[in-house]
Write an enzyme that holds these catalytic residues in place. Sequence first.
Site, PDB file in Angstrom:
ATOM      1  N   ASP A 186       0.856  -1.181   0.000  1.00  0.00           N
ATOM      2  CA  ASP A 186       0.000   0.000   0.000  1.00  0.00           C
ATOM      3  C   ASP A 186       0.890   1.228   0.000  1.00  0.00           C
ATOM      4  OD1 ASP A 186      -2.622   1.449   0.431  1.00  0.00           O
ATOM      5  OD2 ASP A 186      -1.547   2.077   2.243  1.00  0.00           O
ATOM      6  N   GLU A 218      -1.928  -1.577  -5.864  1.00  0.00           N
ATOM      7  CA  GLU A 218      -3.149  -0.957  -6.338  1.00  0.00           C
ATOM      8  C   GLU A 218      -2.911  -0.369  -7.731  1.00  0.00           C
ATOM      9  OE1 GLU A 218      -5.592   1.036  -2.812  1.00  0.00           O
ATOM     10  OE2 GLU A 218      -3.492   1.635  -2.793  1.00  0.00           O
ATOM     11  N   CYS A 234     -12.659  -9.536   9.140  1.00  0.00           N
ATOM     12  CA  CYS A 234     -14.001 -10.081   8.925  1.00  0.00           C
ATOM     13  C   CYS A 234     -14.594  -9.710   7.571  1.00  0.00           C
ATOM     14  CB  CYS A 234     -14.953  -9.626  10.034  1.00  0.00           C
ATOM     15  SG  CYS A 234     -15.387  -7.873   9.970  1.00  0.00           S
ATOM     16  N   CYS A 243     -12.619  -1.770  13.094  1.00  0.00           N
ATOM     17  CA  CYS A 243     -13.825  -2.333  12.488  1.00  0.00           C
ATOM     18  C   CYS A 243     -15.017  -2.171  13.439  1.00  0.00           C
ATOM     19  CB  CYS A 243     -13.609  -3.809  12.163  1.00  0.00           C
ATOM     20  SG  CYS A 243     -15.033  -4.598  11.370  1.00  0.00           S
ATOM     21  N   CYS A 274     -16.519  -6.203  14.024  1.00  0.00           N
ATOM     22  CA  CYS A 274     -15.847  -7.223  14.841  1.00  0.00           C
ATOM     23  C   CYS A 274     -14.888  -6.629  15.871  1.00  0.00           C
ATOM     24  CB  CYS A 274     -15.099  -8.217  13.951  1.00  0.00           C
ATOM     25  SG  CYS A 274     -13.651  -7.520  13.107  1.00  0.00           S
ATOM     26  N   ASP A 314      -2.898   1.724   7.138  1.00  0.00           N
ATOM     27  CA  ASP A 314      -2.101   1.365   5.966  1.00  0.00           C
ATOM     28  C   ASP A 314      -1.820  -0.135   5.930  1.00  0.00           C
ATOM     29  OD1 ASP A 314      -2.005   4.017   5.188  1.00  0.00           O
ATOM     30  OD2 ASP A 314      -0.141   4.424   6.273  1.00  0.00           O
TER      31      ASP A 314
END
Length: 274
Positions: free
Chosen positions: A57, A141, A211, A227, A230, A237
């Site tokens: 990334d 990417e 998840c 998150c 979860c 990053d």
Amino acid sequence: MFLPKLGWLRYRNSRQVIGELKNATVSERGGKWFISVQTAREVAEPVPASASIVGVDVGVARLATLSDGTIYEPKNSYRQGQRRLRHLQRGLSRKIKGSNNWRKAKTKVQKLHGKVRDIRRDYLHKTSTAISKNHAVIVLEDLQVGNMSQSAAGSAEQPGTNVKAKSGLNKAILDQGWHEFRRQLEYKQQWRGGQVIAVEAKNTSRPCSSCGHVAAENRQSQSRFACVACGYIQNADLNAAQNILAAGHAVLACGEDVRPRATVAASAKHEPAE
């Protein structure tokens, strides 16, 4: 070295010339002259020294974050030399164009630009070489850097918004050299028998790598990912790099780009695209 119309020229050899000579290209950069020699030779089929796969990334705060936790901090060569460059350019603008003092000032500006560029390229070469040597497959990417770094000024009829902030972001993106970083990784992987996979950049920072839940609220800040489904907490990053790695595994398995897990379909209707 003998060149047509120029004859024999002395030069400093940076590396041994191996193979049959084909052609030579002479170029000038920052007041210095360079010659690039192209040769042809037979080489054995390269075999990667490693069998690992890694997701990468790229960003502004960090040049590159790998899915295995490795971090490469940015060099920011342009930002470091920006104050000096501004001073030299201001002095150049006050000289009479075409005068001896104007030429001297212009040479100083060119040399500083060359120094900034050389520092950036040297750091990118060291970083890309380290990644290429240690991994057989690199997943990136598919960023359209040219579109991402376009000006937001707009026109007189439709002026842009947040122009100053976008200008700073554009400078940071170009200072990192994302396009050159990818270019170096691609040809170095070819040299070593490895592979570079480019996956869709959309929805790599919002999904949870644990998840798979996708929500804008997951990205609480530039560096923090938490998150909401979860409770998984990770550096943003690193979480993105792990999502990129998962997308690369999907491409290798299925032969096509695969979007994040099923939660995307439900959330994409209500959330703006990145």
